[in-house]
Design a protein around this motif. Structure first.
Motif, mmCIF file in Angstrom:
data_model
loop_
_atom_site.group_PDB
_atom_site.id
_atom_site.type_symbol
_atom_site.label_atom_id
_atom_site.label_comp_id
_atom_site.label_asym_id
_atom_site.label_seq_id
_atom_site.Cartn_x
_atom_site.Cartn_y
_atom_site.Cartn_z
ATOM 1 N N GLU A 161 -74.160 -24.472 26.612
ATOM 2 C CA GLU A 161 -75.284 -25.411 26.773
ATOM 3 C C GLU A 161 -74.811 -26.853 26.873
ATOM 4 O OE1 GLU A 161 -75.095 -22.878 24.683
ATOM 5 O OE2 GLU A 161 -77.057 -22.178 23.996
ATOM 6 N N THR A 162 -73.854 -27.260 26.007
ATOM 7 C CA THR A 162 -73.368 -28.642 26.063
ATOM 8 C C THR A 162 -72.527 -28.880 27.310
ATOM 9 O OG1 THR A 162 -71.473 -28.030 24.668
ATOM 10 C CG2 THR A 162 -73.416 -28.921 23.563
ATOM 11 N N ALA A 163 -71.789 -27.862 27.746
ATOM 12 C CA ALA A 163 -70.945 -28.014 28.937
ATOM 13 C C ALA A 163 -71.798 -28.183 30.195
ATOM 14 C CB ALA A 163 -70.030 -26.795 29.071
ATOM 15 N N ILE A 164 -72.819 -27.354 30.346
ATOM 16 C CA ILE A 164 -73.652 -27.453 31.546
ATOM 17 C C ILE A 164 -74.468 -28.733 31.537
ATOM 18 C CG2 ILE A 164 -75.574 -26.127 30.570
ATOM 19 C CD1 ILE A 164 -74.410 -26.136 34.241
ATOM 20 N N ILE A 169 -75.420 -34.004 34.078
ATOM 21 C CA ILE A 169 -75.558 -35.465 33.991
ATOM 22 C C ILE A 169 -74.554 -36.141 34.919
ATOM 23 C CG2 ILE A 169 -75.238 -37.455 32.465
ATOM 24 C CD1 ILE A 169 -76.308 -35.685 30.184
ATOM 25 N N SER A 170 -73.328 -35.638 34.943
ATOM 26 C CA SER A 170 -72.268 -36.262 35.746
ATOM 27 C C SER A 170 -72.532 -36.121 37.244
ATOM 28 C CB SER A 170 -70.914 -35.625 35.413
ATOM 29 O OG SER A 170 -70.602 -35.819 34.046
ATOM 30 N N ASN A 171 -73.158 -35.029 37.636
ATOM 31 C CA ASN A 171 -73.332 -34.753 39.069
ATOM 32 C C ASN A 171 -74.779 -34.862 39.538
ATOM 33 O OD1 ASN A 171 -70.537 -33.713 40.034
ATOM 34 N ND2 ASN A 171 -70.878 -32.682 38.080
ATOM 35 N N GLU A 172 -75.658 -35.350 38.680
ATOM 36 C CA GLU A 172 -77.051 -35.629 39.022
ATOM 37 C C GLU A 172 -77.776 -34.404 39.569
ATOM 38 O OE1 GLU A 172 -76.448 -39.083 41.578
ATOM 39 O OE2 GLU A 172 -77.241 -40.316 39.951
ATOM 40 N N PHE A 173 -77.696 -33.302 38.819
ATOM 41 C CA PHE A 173 -78.524 -32.144 39.133
ATOM 42 C C PHE A 173 -79.185 -31.662 37.851
ATOM 43 C CE2 PHE A 173 -74.412 -30.064 38.186
ATOM 44 C CZ PHE A 173 -74.805 -29.030 37.337
ATOM 45 N N GLN A 174 -80.189 -30.823 38.009
ATOM 46 C CA GLN A 174 -80.869 -30.219 36.878
ATOM 47 C C GLN A 174 -80.804 -28.703 37.019
ATOM 48 O OE1 GLN A 174 -84.647 -32.214 35.686
ATOM 49 N NE2 GLN A 174 -84.407 -33.384 37.570
ATOM 50 N N MET A 175 -80.940 -28.014 35.892
ATOM 51 C CA MET A 175 -80.842 -26.561 35.915
ATOM 52 C C MET A 175 -81.865 -25.950 34.971
ATOM 53 S SD MET A 175 -77.926 -23.972 34.513
ATOM 54 C CE MET A 175 -78.868 -23.748 33.005
ATOM 55 N N VAL A 176 -82.513 -24.884 35.428
ATOM 56 C CA VAL A 176 -83.404 -24.110 34.566
ATOM 57 C C VAL A 176 -83.056 -22.638 34.757
ATOM 58 C CG1 VAL A 176 -85.770 -23.580 33.893
ATOM 59 C CG2 VAL A 176 -85.235 -25.814 34.876
ATOM 60 N N LEU A 177 -82.793 -21.951 33.666
ATOM 61 C CA LEU A 177 -82.554 -20.517 33.673
ATOM 62 C C LEU A 177 -83.831 -19.834 33.206
ATOM 63 C CD1 LEU A 177 -80.348 -18.317 34.086
ATOM 64 C CD2 LEU A 177 -79.885 -18.503 31.628
ATOM 65 N N LEU A 178 -84.321 -18.882 34.006
ATOM 66 C CA LEU A 178 -85.595 -18.234 33.698
ATOM 67 C C LEU A 178 -85.421 -16.724 33.617
ATOM 68 C CD1 LEU A 178 -86.364 -20.407 36.396
ATOM 69 C CD2 LEU A 178 -88.408 -20.322 35.012
ATOM 70 N N ASN A 183 -90.214 -17.101 32.673
ATOM 71 C CA ASN A 183 -90.303 -17.870 31.440
ATOM 72 C C ASN A 183 -88.974 -18.566 31.199
ATOM 73 O OD1 ASN A 183 -92.964 -16.978 30.838
ATOM 74 N ND2 ASN A 183 -92.133 -15.052 30.082
ATOM 75 N N PRO A 184 -88.965 -19.905 30.933
ATOM 76 C CA PRO A 184 -87.711 -20.650 30.767
ATOM 77 C C PRO A 184 -86.899 -20.147 29.572
ATOM 78 C CG PRO A 184 -89.566 -22.142 31.119
ATOM 79 C CD PRO A 184 -90.152 -20.781 30.881
ATOM 80 N N LEU A 185 -85.593 -19.926 29.819
ATOM 81 C CA LEU A 185 -84.669 -19.517 28.759
ATOM 82 C C LEU A 185 -83.729 -20.656 28.380
ATOM 83 C CD1 LEU A 185 -83.715 -16.010 30.224
ATOM 84 C CD2 LEU A 185 -85.430 -16.505 28.468
ATOM 85 N N LEU A 186 -83.346 -21.463 29.364
ATOM 86 C CA LEU A 186 -82.479 -22.616 29.119
ATOM 87 C C LEU A 186 -82.844 -23.690 30.131
ATOM 88 C CD1 LEU A 186 -80.052 -24.061 27.814
ATOM 89 C CD2 LEU A 186 -78.580 -22.885 29.485
ATOM 90 N N THR A 187 -83.121 -24.891 29.647
ATOM 91 C CA THR A 187 -83.545 -25.991 30.515
ATOM 92 C C THR A 187 -82.626 -27.185 30.324
ATOM 93 O OG1 THR A 187 -85.856 -25.298 30.364
ATOM 94 C CG2 THR A 187 -85.443 -27.540 31.119
ATOM 95 N N VAL A 188 -82.089 -27.701 31.435
ATOM 96 C CA VAL A 188 -81.269 -28.913 31.414
ATOM 97 C C VAL A 188 -81.934 -29.914 32.346
ATOM 98 C CG1 VAL A 188 -79.015 -29.927 31.870
ATOM 99 C CG2 VAL A 188 -79.170 -27.604 30.962
ATOM 100 N N GLU A 189 -82.670 -30.863 31.773
ATOM 101 C CA GLU A 189 -83.372 -31.883 32.563
ATOM 102 C C GLU A 189 -82.610 -33.191 32.484
ATOM 103 O OE1 GLU A 189 -87.901 -31.716 32.856
ATOM 104 O OE2 GLU A 189 -87.551 -30.961 30.830
ATOM 105 N N GLU A 244 -80.735 -36.510 43.708
ATOM 106 C CA GLU A 244 -80.630 -37.570 44.714
ATOM 107 C C GLU A 244 -80.583 -37.028 46.139
ATOM 108 O OE1 GLU A 244 -80.839 -40.725 44.284
ATOM 109 O OE2 GLU A 244 -80.853 -40.737 42.089
ATOM 110 N N ASP A 245 -80.822 -35.724 46.310
ATOM 111 C CA ASP A 245 -80.776 -35.113 47.632
ATOM 112 C C ASP A 245 -79.408 -35.360 48.278
ATOM 113 O OD1 ASP A 245 -81.595 -33.715 49.791
ATOM 114 O OD2 ASP A 245 -82.907 -35.251 50.618
ATOM 115 N N ASN A 246 -78.347 -35.165 47.479
ATOM 116 C CA ASN A 246 -76.987 -35.462 47.935
ATOM 117 C C ASN A 246 -76.252 -34.267 48.513
ATOM 118 O OD1 ASN A 246 -76.880 -38.203 47.273
ATOM 119 N ND2 ASN A 246 -76.408 -37.750 45.129
ATOM 120 N N TYR A 247 -76.687 -33.058 48.176
ATOM 121 C CA TYR A 247 -75.861 -31.885 48.436
ATOM 122 C C TYR A 247 -76.486 -30.955 49.473
ATOM 123 C CZ TYR A 247 -74.117 -33.660 43.984
ATOM 124 O OH TYR A 247 -73.655 -34.470 42.997
ATOM 125 N N SER A 248 -75.624 -30.198 50.135
ATOM 126 C CA SER A 248 -76.082 -29.226 51.134
ATOM 127 C C SER A 248 -76.441 -27.918 50.447
ATOM 128 C CB SER A 248 -74.976 -28.984 52.159
ATOM 129 O OG SER A 248 -73.887 -28.299 51.537
#
Length: 528
Positions: A161-164, A169-178, A183-189, A244-248
């Motif tokens: 959890e701390t690694a993801i 944060i470093s790469n400006e993305f968010q992740m939700v595991l459902l 139903n959300p199991l892990l949320t990184v906002e 930031e809409d940076n990635y393909s």
């Protein structure tokens, strides 16, 4: 990687190309590429008018009509197309460079002319554009390497959890595991542009789990990607948000693969799906566990408005309906999907007092079920609306579980079944099982038909009576529709039925017993 019209002009496929039209708009974003070969204006625009798309064409089928070509360019520009590439333009073409330049400037659309003598084909342009979109220059250097660095830094981070979170944060993305029930199991906002709940509700309405790549979903302008991963043999959904809409799409797909790999290396197991466990506890009538889970989820007893079991609503239409109702009516639908069957609980917004509502909350639930029913003929919904907390919800699921296999046989024309139909069928089932005197008492109510008229006439009158009472709500007009006979014929038969029974069948004291007898008769056909 972000690709623009300028980037495309630097590709080998466009080296011989000549830029005309709205040259100032070459910073337009390019997300995809298509080939336009439609022979009429409407089809060309409908099939290719996708925002931020590079459209390749030779105006096949419209080569002799400058007016059609102009309409297409203008239509594509209105749709937000990024650029237009016109292949193999010759001086003999009615759409020569000067005309294209003029129309492109007026429409605000960059146009690339590929001369007739060029040997570049559509396939060359498509391959090079897609390679840029999927595997841009920064593909191997930025997002992927940085994410790997954080996810595999076992010395610095103690948990997955701390690694993801650090990687996000470093790469400006968010992740939700459902869970498989969304139903959300892990949320990184890492940014509050949209709520995770909004993304999940919109994601539910898409059918993306069969796709090999991650499916792109635009949530109010925020770029999200959806796909499936496996954790300890269980299917889960992974939602990634490109802040930031940076990635393909290729980069986001690779990111998902790395996250799935890291989950295995960390031996990460997500917390249990509390919402799914709550529904399962109520289905099993394990009320003590349901109370415990309710407290964990911070649900109040009077927040539970309705419970249901449905077939055929786990579709794009059904998910869209539920998403819209949750948003508009301020209700929440907890769901547990098992194949084609869905179990659910409708919850009111605890922040809104019932007195503040414009209409009864029961009405919202009933309207939701009617809307879901309208989507497909195969939909069946069994619900109990207006219940009393955990006790009422558990009892309602028990009632639904005991009766839903039989209630369709008693009410074949209905597709949404309330607790009133379910309760009636439940009583019939009990009488059917017990048999004996009580069942005979009800069935004897129909005996006059056998005694007083012939077999064929009795069958005809009983069929009319069943349809009138159980299907048509004692409406002779609807009865005639269901049976395909004239209303006068229905009225004549009903009068004959009154004479045979020696009672007015619509009377308040007559109809309850008669309804039970007719329902038992229909149930008999199924049980036997």
């Amino acid at each position: 990687m972000r690709i623009t019209v300028n980037d495309c002009l630097g590709l080998d496929a466009f080296s011989s190309g000549i830029l005309v039209g709205a040259k100032k708009n070459t910073d337009n974003r390019i997300r995809s590429v298509s080939v336009m070969d439609a022979q009429n204006v409407e089809t060309a625009i409908e099939q290719n008018g996708i925002k931020e798309q590079m459209v390749l064409t030779s105006f096949y089928g419209m080569e002799d009509s400058e007016d059609k070509q102009r309409q297409v360019v203008e239509g594509l520009a209105r749709r937000g197309v990024g650029a237009l590439a016109v292949f193999h333009v010759s001086k003999k073409s009615p759409m020569m460079r000067g005309k294209l330049d003029e129309i492109g400037q007026q429409a605000g659309l960059p146009i690339v002319i590929i001369p007739a003598e060029s040997k570049v084909e559509y396939s060359d342009a498509i391959e090079q554009i897609m390679d840029s979109l999927l595997y841009g220059d920064s593909f191997k250097n930025g997002l992927i390497n940085n994410t790997i660095y954080h996810l595999l830094n076992f010395e610095k981070h103690k948990t997955f959890e701390t690694a993801i979170r650090k990687a996000a944060i470093s790469n400006e993305f968010q992740m939700v595991l459902l869970s498989k029930d969304f139903n959300p199991l892990l949320t990184v906002e890492t940014r509050q542009i949209i709520t995770v709940a909004d993304a999940i509700k919109l994601g539910k309405s898409r059918e993306f789990d069969s796709s090999g790549k991650y499916t792109f979903v635009d949530v109010d302008g925020v770029i999200t990607y959806w796909g499936t991963i496996s954790i300890n043999g269980d299917k889960c959904f992974l939602l990634l948000v490109d802040n930031e809409d940076n990635y393909s799409q290729g980069e986001m797909t690779k990111l998902a693969e790395i996250i799935e790999l890291a989950i295995g290396m960390w031996k990460y197991s997500p917390e249990r799906d509390v919402k799914a466990e709550f529904i399962k506890a109520l289905i099993r009538n394990n009320k003590s566990l349901a109370y415990s889970l309710r407290d964990e989820m911070d649900i109040k007893a009077d927040d539970i408005l309705s419970v249901f079991h449905a077939r055929g609503i786990d579709t794009k239409y059904g998910n869209d309906v539920i998403h819209d109702y949750e948003k508009q009516e301020k209700i929440t639908v907890l769901r547990l999907d098992e194949g084609d069957e869905t179990y659910g609980i409708v919850l009111r917004d605890g922040k809104i007092k019932a007195a503040e509502e414009d209409e009864p909350e029961k009405t919202k639930c009933l309207r939701l079920y009617d809307k879901l029913k309208a989507g497909q003929k195969g939909v069946r919904i069994f619900h109990a609306t207006g219940i009393d907390g955990i006790e009422g919800a558990g009892d309602a699921f028990r009632l639904i579980g005991e009766t839903w296999p039989f209630v369709e046989s008693v009410f074949p024309y209905k597709r949404v079944f309330t607790k009133y139909e379910l309760a009636l069928v439940s009583n019939c089932i009990n009488l059917q099982v017990q048999g004996g005197y009580m069942k005979k008492t009800y069935m004897d109510l129909l005996e006059p038909f056998r005694k007083e008229v012939g077999e064929n006439k009795a069958k005809q009158l009983l069929e009319t009576l069943e349809t009138f009472v159980l299907d048509a709500g004692m409406n002779s007009g609807k009865t005639s529709e269901f049976m395909g006979i004239h209303t006068n014929t229905v009225q004549y038969r009903l009068k004959k039925i009154n004479d045979i029974l020696g009672a007015e069948i619509t009377g308040n004291r007559v109809i309850p017993g008669l309804t039970m007898a007719l329902a038992l008769k229909r149930l008999d056909r199924v049980v036997k």
